[in-house]
Scaffold this active site. Structure first.
Site, PDB file in Angstrom:
ATOM      1  N   ASP A 195     -14.380  38.123  -0.232  1.00  0.00           N
ATOM      2  CA  ASP A 195     -14.144  37.326  -1.443  1.00  0.00           C
ATOM      3  C   ASP A 195     -15.230  36.252  -1.466  1.00  0.00           C
ATOM      4  O   ASP A 195     -15.180  35.292  -0.713  1.00  0.00           O
ATOM      5  CB  ASP A 195     -12.745  36.699  -1.381  1.00  0.00           C
ATOM      6  CG  ASP A 195     -12.479  35.737  -2.543  1.00  0.00           C
ATOM      7  OD1 ASP A 195     -13.384  35.538  -3.386  1.00  0.00           O
ATOM      8  OD2 ASP A 195     -11.360  35.182  -2.609  1.00  0.00           O
ATOM      9  N   LYS A 253     -17.577  29.870 -10.881  1.00  0.00           N
ATOM     10  CA  LYS A 253     -18.138  28.784 -10.070  1.00  0.00           C
ATOM     11  C   LYS A 253     -19.668  28.829 -10.148  1.00  0.00           C
ATOM     12  O   LYS A 253     -20.273  28.014 -10.814  1.00  0.00           O
ATOM     13  CB  LYS A 253     -17.617  28.844  -8.644  1.00  0.00           C
ATOM     14  CG  LYS A 253     -16.114  28.491  -8.571  1.00  0.00           C
ATOM     15  CD  LYS A 253     -15.401  29.413  -7.676  1.00  0.00           C
ATOM     16  CE  LYS A 253     -13.910  29.388  -7.679  1.00  0.00           C
ATOM     17  NZ  LYS A 253     -13.148  28.331  -8.218  1.00  0.00           N
ATOM     18  N   TRP A 276      -6.784  30.638  -0.426  1.00  0.00           N
ATOM     19  CA  TRP A 276      -7.070  31.886  -1.145  1.00  0.00           C
ATOM     20  C   TRP A 276      -7.034  33.073  -0.213  1.00  0.00           C
ATOM     21  O   TRP A 276      -6.575  34.164  -0.582  1.00  0.00           O
ATOM     22  CB  TRP A 276      -8.412  31.780  -1.882  1.00  0.00           C
ATOM     23  CG  TRP A 276      -8.376  30.680  -2.885  1.00  0.00           C
ATOM     24  CD1 TRP A 276      -9.031  29.477  -2.821  1.00  0.00           C
ATOM     25  CD2 TRP A 276      -7.581  30.634  -4.082  1.00  0.00           C
ATOM     26  NE1 TRP A 276      -8.701  28.706  -3.904  1.00  0.00           N
ATOM     27  CE2 TRP A 276      -7.821  29.382  -4.688  1.00  0.00           C
ATOM     28  CE3 TRP A 276      -6.701  31.524  -4.702  1.00  0.00           C
ATOM     29  CZ2 TRP A 276      -7.216  29.001  -5.887  1.00  0.00           C
ATOM     30  CZ3 TRP A 276      -6.087  31.144  -5.900  1.00  0.00           C
ATOM     31  CH2 TRP A 276      -6.354  29.898  -6.471  1.00  0.00           C
TER      32      TRP A 276
HETATM   33  N1  PMP Z   1     -10.751  33.173  -4.230  1.00  0.00           N
HETATM   34  C1  PMP Z   1     -11.382  31.990  -4.132  1.00  0.00           C
HETATM   35  C2  PMP Z   1     -12.266  31.733  -2.949  1.00  0.00           C
HETATM   36  C3  PMP Z   1     -11.214  31.035  -5.131  1.00  0.00           C
HETATM   37  O1  PMP Z   1     -11.836  29.857  -5.045  1.00  0.00           O
HETATM   38  C4  PMP Z   1     -10.380  31.322  -6.242  1.00  0.00           C
HETATM   39  C5  PMP Z   1     -10.189  30.371  -7.391  1.00  0.00           C
HETATM   40  N2  PMP Z   1     -10.506  29.097  -7.218  1.00  0.00           N
HETATM   41  C6  PMP Z   1      -9.733  32.548  -6.278  1.00  0.00           C
HETATM   42  C7  PMP Z   1      -9.950  33.463  -5.265  1.00  0.00           C
HETATM   43  C8  PMP Z   1      -8.825  32.914  -7.429  1.00  0.00           C
HETATM   44  O2  PMP Z   1      -9.671  33.254  -8.463  1.00  0.00           O
HETATM   45  P1  PMP Z   1      -9.167  33.567  -9.944  1.00  0.00           P
HETATM   46  O3  PMP Z   1      -8.655  32.279 -10.473  1.00  0.00           O
HETATM   47  O4  PMP Z   1     -10.419  34.043 -10.602  1.00  0.00           O
HETATM   48  O5  PMP Z   1      -8.120  34.617  -9.856  1.00  0.00           O
END
Ligand code: PMP
Length: 361
Positions: A173, A197, A103
Site C-alpha cells: 500500500d 496525496k 491503515w
Molecule cells: N492507506 C493509507 C496509507 C492511507 O493513508 C489511506 C488514507 N489516508 C488509506 C489507505 C485509505 O485510503 P482511501 O481513503 O483512498 O480508501
C-alpha cells in the site's frame, strides 16, 4: 472572492502543484484545444484515450515497472484494495501482513475475511512509532502467498526506508508516499495507492499487478471486483474517474518535467529534515516516532499537552498554515509535506514553530 492560497499541510487530499491546478482549470473548459471540457468528455473518445494512455506510460516510467505488469485505474479508494486483493487471491490461503499503523491494521482486518493472516510484526503497543528494522523479520511460513506492507504510515508518521523481505511476493500500500522516492516497481506483485496525496485528487485508485497472478484470481466474483476484467477492458469496464485520471496524468508530467523522482526525493528529504531539525531543536515540541522510522511525508509531533497542541493548530491556521492537527484517532500534530509542498510553506512552518515556542515555552 479571494485568490489567495494558504499553506496546506493536510494529510490528504493534500497539496497539488500550482501549475497542475491551473492546467486543470483550463481543461475544465477546453481539453487540449478540443473545445470540450474534461468533465464533459466521453471516456471512449480518442481525446480521453490519449490522457489515460499517457498517465499509464508516465507511471510505468516513474515507478520502473516491467512489461509483465498491468496498470489499472480503479474506483473505491485504497480501502477497496484492502479486501479486493485478498478476495481475488487468498481464497482460504495464507499471507503475511506487517501491522505498522492504522491503515495497515485496516488492511489486516479485511484480509482476515479471506484467509489465514500471519502478523510477525506489530508496533501497535508503542503507538505505531516504528517500522521493522531491515533484516529483522523471520521468513514467512511455507505456502505464504504474499507479504503486505504499508510503505508510509500516514497517521503515525513512519515510513519504510527499505523494502521488507520474508521470501515471498511483495504487496504494498503506497498510498501516502508513492512517487516521493525511487522504487523498483518491477519487484512488486501488487502495488496500490489512492491518488489523493502525491498523485492527484480523491476518486481514483492506482492498482498495479503482475500478470502471472491473473490466472490465480477468483473469476467467480461480481464483475467490478475482478481484476482480470479490469485488465481486459484496460480500466474501461465501467466509466473510469476521468477527471482524477486527467490530474494524475498532469501531476506525473509535472514530475517528469522537474527532474523526476530523484529530484523530488532530494526536495522531500530537505524539507522533512528542516522540519524535524526545528522540532528536535525545540524544548516545547517533540517528534512522536523513532528517528530511524521517521516519515518524509507525514511529520508527527506534539507538545505533550493535548490542549496546547490544539491551540498550536488553531493559531497556525490563523497564520495561514492549515491542516496541522493530527489524525483524530491519535491527536497531536502532523505536518504533511507531499511532493507538491512548497519551500515557502516549510519556511513558514519552521518560523511559526519558533514563534509559538517563544510565546508559550
Ligand atoms: N492507506 C493509507 C496509507 C492511507 O493513508 C489511506 C488514507 N489516508 C488509506 C489507505 C485509505 O485510503 P482511501 O481513503 O483512498 O480508501
Amino acid at each position: 472572492m479571494s485568490d489567495h492560497r494558504i499553506h496546506n499541510f493536510s494529510a490528504g487530499p493534500g497539496v497539488l502543484p500550482e501549475t497542475v491546478l491551473r492546467e486543470a482549470q483550463e481543461a475544465l473548459w477546453n481539453l487540449n484545444g478540443s473545445g470540450i471540457g474534461i468533465l464533459e468528455c466521453s471516456h471512449r473518445s480518442a481525446l480521453f484515450e490519449a490522457v489515460i494512455e499517457s498517465a499509464r506510460n508516465r507511471l510505468r516510467r516513474l515507478l520502473k515497472l516491467s512489461d509483465d505488469q498491468e496498470v489499472l485505474f480503479l474506483h473505491g479508494g485504497a480501502r477497496t484494495q484492502f479486501f479486493m486483493l485478498p478476495q481475488n487471491l487468498l481464497r482460504g490461503g495464507r499471507a503475511t501482513y506487517l501491522d505498522t499503523g492504522t491503515w495497515a491494521a485496516g488492511a489486516i482486518d479485511e484480509a482476515e475475511r479471506f484467509g489465514t493472516i500471519d502478523v510477525p510484526f506489530s508496533s501497535r503497543e508503542t503507538g505505531y512509532d516504528h517500522v521493522p528494522a531491515p533484516g529483522s523479520l523471520p521468513a514467512a511460513p511455507d505456502g505464504t502467498l504474499y507479504l503486505h506492507y504499508t510503505s508510509n504510515n500516514t497517521v503515525a508518521g513512519t515510513e519504510f526506508h527499505h523494502v521488507p523481505d520474508v521470501g515471498v511476493p511483495l504487496v504494498c500500500d503506497m498510498s501516502s508516499n508513492i512517487l516521493s522516492r525511487p522504487v523498483e516497481g518491477s519487484r512488486y506483485h501488487f502495488i496500490y495507492a489512492g491518488a489523493q496525496k502525491n498523485m492527484g485528487p480523491a476518486g481514483v485508485t492506482l492498482a498495479i499487478l503482475k500478470r502471472e497472478w491473473l490466472e490465480r484470481f477468483d473469476t467467480d466474483l461480481p464483475a467490478m471486483l475482478r481484476y482480470g476484467l479490469h485488465v481486459k477492458k484496460q480500466s474501461m469496464y465501467n466509466t473510469p474517474p476521468t477527471f482524477p485520471i486527467f490530474v494524475v496524468e498532469r501531476v506525473t508530467a509535472w514530475l517528469e518535467a522537474n527532474g523526476g523522482i530523484e529530484a523530488m526525493e532530494a526536495r522531500n528529504i530537505a524539507q522533512a529534515n528542516r522540519i524535524y531539525a526545528a522540532i528536535d531543536a525545540s524544548d516545547l515540541f517533540r517528534g512522536k516516532t523513532q528517528v530511524e522510522s521517521r516519515s518524509r511525508m507525514n511529520i508527527t509531533f506534539t507538545t505533550g499537552d493535548a490542549a496546547l497542541d490544539l491551540s498550536f493548530a488553531k493559531s497556525a491556521s490563523q497564520h495561514g498554515l492549515s491542516g496541522l492537527k493530527g489524525h483524530s484517532s491519535v491527536g497531536g500534530l502532523r505536518a504533511s509535506v507531499y511532493n507538491a509542498q512548497t519551500d515557502e510553506a516549510v519556511d513558514a512552518l519552521v518560523a511559526f514553530l519558533k514563534e509559538f515556542e517563544a510565546n508559550h515555552g
